[in-house]
Design a protein around this motif. Structure first.
Motif, PDB file in Angstrom:
ATOM      1  N   ASN A  62     -27.050 -17.396  34.586  1.00  0.00           N
ATOM      2  CA  ASN A  62     -25.822 -18.075  34.187  1.00  0.00           C
ATOM      3  C   ASN A  62     -25.658 -17.976  32.669  1.00  0.00           C
ATOM      4  O   ASN A  62     -26.468 -18.508  31.909  1.00  0.00           O
ATOM      5  N   THR A  79     -23.055 -25.024  35.148  1.00  0.00           N
ATOM      6  CA  THR A  79     -22.430 -24.936  33.827  1.00  0.00           C
ATOM      7  C   THR A  79     -22.712 -26.161  32.965  1.00  0.00           C
ATOM      8  O   THR A  79     -22.447 -26.130  31.760  1.00  0.00           O
ATOM      9  N   ASN A 102     -29.863 -12.414  30.934  1.00  0.00           N
ATOM     10  CA  ASN A 102     -29.294 -12.682  32.243  1.00  0.00           C
ATOM     11  C   ASN A 102     -29.805 -11.606  33.197  1.00  0.00           C
ATOM     12  O   ASN A 102     -29.494 -10.424  33.037  1.00  0.00           O
TER      13      ASN A 102
END
Length: 376
Positions: free
Chosen positions: A227, A366, A244
């Motif tokens: 993420n 998030t 990532n």
């Protein structure tokens, strides 16, 4: 007394939770504290993937259950026999109470207290009691706490007193994410100054581990996740490089430049794929620790020969191998001195009625730490 509590009556994977509403906010009855127990008014509670795993059924639990295990509050009533707490004390809840008498407690490893863990599995206080009832039926406690409630009755072994100048949000986060992540770095791994460390899985625990790794004096910290938002947060908190693993170029860099480089690795994702990925980056003699809570059927596939030929070490870390009465005061003192910025882990503040929406946010990956302010 009557309380407001967030309860789970059945597990579900039906998302978004904001629509399926697996967690119900109900009015329940709370029994008064008995011997060795304390009534606490909850001020702040944190949302954790451990809660989420109960909602989805990934981790089995007794139902119905009053959720929440990361919380802080104020003592309102002290039961008979309680000597370490008094009305008005500010406290942090800890999700594994230690009996102080078993083999592990005596040896200074209270995180492994078998009585405390048994109580957590059975949904009771360490005494074996259940203190919440709803429509005449007993309700299980999440880790002996049930922190998503206006008030809780807990064992005195499930709380620790903290200074009154510590914000309740910082205090709550210290009771799970911080002791687990920072503890993994400082207790389980005992990271040496100048070491190279990799962290994979950048939720609340992974980011806490990053803060602990900085306190330990690592010379290089690499952060790994799938993420980009979490990777950006890790950079803001002090990671030297971020990767990532869904990015082919990033994965190539890890395989070519970091294979056999790390002194220590911390896996917090609860994913065998993540574990195996970062395990490859350990140098001979290196150590990997996992705080992850994978599916009970998950298995690792790693080169067996490494354990002998390269003396690699694999460790588990539960609650950061913490001694709660020692570690929480230490971490809060480091926070006050500006060395452990716990407050930077908190990204969202919600009210109890928005708890399902909060877990939707947690699922997206998030957010950092999402907390419930019980006064909202």
């Amino acid at each position: 007394m009557k309380i407001k509590s967030a309860m789970l009556f059945e597990t579900t994977n039906e998302v978004p939770f904001e629509k399926s509403l697996p967690i119900k906010i109900v009015e329940a009855e709370l029994k008064p504290p008995g011997y060795g127990e304390v009534l606490v008014k909850i001020k702040v509670a944190g949302l954790c993937h451990s809660d989420l795993s109960r909602i989805t059924g990934k981790r089995k639990c007794v139902l119905p259950i009053a959720l929440g295990h990361e919380a802080s509050g104020i003592v309102e009533v002290v039961g008979e026999g309680v000597q370490e707490f008094e009305v008005g004390d500010h406290v942090v809840c800890t999700f594994v109470p230690s009996c102080g008498k078993c083999e592990f407690c005596i040896k200074g490893r209270p995180a492994l207290c078998q009585l405390g863990n048994k109580a957590g599995t059975e949904g009771t206080l360490i005494s074996g009691k259940k203190m919440i009832t709803y429509k005449g039926m007993e309700v299980a406690h999440h880790s002996g706490i049930s922190g998503f409630s206006s008030h809780v009755v807990v064992s005195e072994k499930s709380i620790i007193k903290i200074p009154k100048d510590i914000p309740f949000d910082v205090a709550a986060v210290s009771g799970c994410a911080i002791i687990t992540g920072v503890g993994a770095a400082l207790n389980s791994l005992q990271i040496k100054i100048g070491s190279k460390v990799g962290i994979i899985g950048l939720g609340g625990v992974g980011l806490s581990a990053l803060l602990g790794t900085k306190v330990a004096g690592a010379s290089e910290i690499i952060a790994i996740d799938i993420n980009d938002t979490k990777l950006g947060i890790a950079k803001d908190l002090g990671a030297d490089k971020s990767f990532n693993t869904m990015n082919k170029e990033h994965q190539k860099i890890l395989e070519e430049e970091y294979k056999g480089v790390l002194d220590y690795a911390i896996e917090t994702a609860g994913s065998n794929v993540a574990f195996e990925n970062i395990y490859k980056l350990l140098k001979p003699g290196g150590t990997i620790v996992t705080t992850g809570l994978p599916d009970s059927e998950a298995r690792l596939n790693i080169p067996y020969l490494d354990l002998t030929f390269e003396e690699k070490n694999i460790k588990g870390s539960y609650i950061g191998s913490s001694v709660i009465k020692r570690d929480i005061p230490l971490y809060l003192e480091l926070f006050k001195k500006g060395l452990l910025p716990i407050n930077k882990l908190i990204s969202d503040v919600i009210k109890l009625e928005d708890i399902n929406k909060g877990f939707d946010l947690l699922r997206t990956g998030t957010a950092k730490r999402i907390i419930i302010d019980m006064d909202l």
